[in-house]
Design a protein around this motif. Structure first.
Motif, PDB file in Angstrom:
ATOM      1  N   ILE A   1      42.356 -38.896 108.183  1.00 51.47           N
ATOM      2  CA  ILE A   1      42.484 -40.344 108.125  1.00 51.47           C
ATOM      3  C   ILE A   1      42.319 -40.868 109.545  1.00 51.47           C
ATOM      4  O   ILE A   1      43.228 -40.826 110.359  1.00 51.47           O
ATOM      5  N   ASP A   2      41.130 -41.366 109.835  1.00 51.13           N
ATOM      6  CA  ASP A   2      40.820 -41.804 111.183  1.00 51.13           C
ATOM      7  C   ASP A   2      41.549 -43.085 111.546  1.00 51.13           C
ATOM      8  O   ASP A   2      41.961 -43.261 112.689  1.00 51.13           O
ATOM      9  N   MET A   3      41.711 -43.978 110.578  1.00 54.74           N
ATOM     10  CA  MET A   3      42.333 -45.255 110.876  1.00 54.74           C
ATOM     11  C   MET A   3      43.781 -45.062 111.329  1.00 54.74           C
ATOM     12  O   MET A   3      44.213 -45.658 112.310  1.00 54.74           O
ATOM     13  N   ALA A   4      44.539 -44.225 110.623  1.00 55.09           N
ATOM     14  CA  ALA A   4      45.937 -44.002 110.977  1.00 55.09           C
ATOM     15  C   ALA A   4      46.037 -43.308 112.328  1.00 55.09           C
ATOM     16  O   ALA A   4      46.920 -43.632 113.133  1.00 55.09           O
ATOM     17  N   ASP A   5      45.141 -42.367 112.606  1.00 56.03           N
ATOM     18  CA  ASP A   5      45.165 -41.689 113.901  1.00 56.03           C
ATOM     19  C   ASP A   5      44.852 -42.662 115.029  1.00 56.03           C
ATOM     20  O   ASP A   5      45.492 -42.631 116.083  1.00 56.03           O
ATOM     21  N   LYS A   6      43.884 -43.515 114.815  1.00 56.83           N
ATOM     22  CA  LYS A   6      43.509 -44.500 115.831  1.00 56.83           C
ATOM     23  C   LYS A   6      44.644 -45.484 116.083  1.00 56.83           C
ATOM     24  O   LYS A   6      44.950 -45.815 117.228  1.00 56.83           O
ATOM     25  N   LEU A   7      45.283 -45.958 114.999  1.00 53.61           N
ATOM     26  CA  LEU A   7      46.406 -46.873 115.162  1.00 53.61           C
ATOM     27  C   LEU A   7      47.559 -46.200 115.884  1.00 53.61           C
ATOM     28  O   LEU A   7      48.241 -46.820 116.696  1.00 53.61           O
ATOM     29  N   TYR A   8      47.784 -44.931 115.585  1.00 57.16           N
ATOM     30  CA  TYR A   8      48.881 -44.201 116.233  1.00 57.16           C
ATOM     31  C   TYR A   8      48.585 -43.996 117.714  1.00 57.16           C
ATOM     32  O   TYR A   8      49.472 -44.121 118.557  1.00 57.16           O
TER      33      TYR A   8
END
Length: 73
Positions: A27-34
């Motif tokens: 999940i790229d979006m969650a990693d980027k947000l984190y």
């Protein structure tokens, strides 16, 4: 009735299969947000929304209880 129940069952099974397919990918979006620290903003917004909903429901419950007491009198 059996046709509707079997249709709903097959639809739910297919949805769960799609969910398993996406779970295997990262999940790229969650990693980027984190990484950016923005995940805390998302968590804060979601917590604020849930808190607002809970406060609204408690307030609504108390108003309904008052109205029920007035009706009984």
């Amino acid at each position: 009735m059996k046709k509707i129940l079997s249709l709903i069952t097959f639809l739910l099974i297919s949805v769960s299969l799609f969910a398993q397919e996406n779970a295997s990918n990262e999940i790229d979006m969650a990693d980027k947000l984190y990484e950016d620290g923005r995940i805390y903003v998302v968590v804060a917004v979601v917590a604020t929304i849930f808190t607002g909903i809970i406060v609204y429901l408690v307030n609504l419950d108390s108003k309904i209880s008052k109205l029920e007491k007035q009706i009984k009198k």
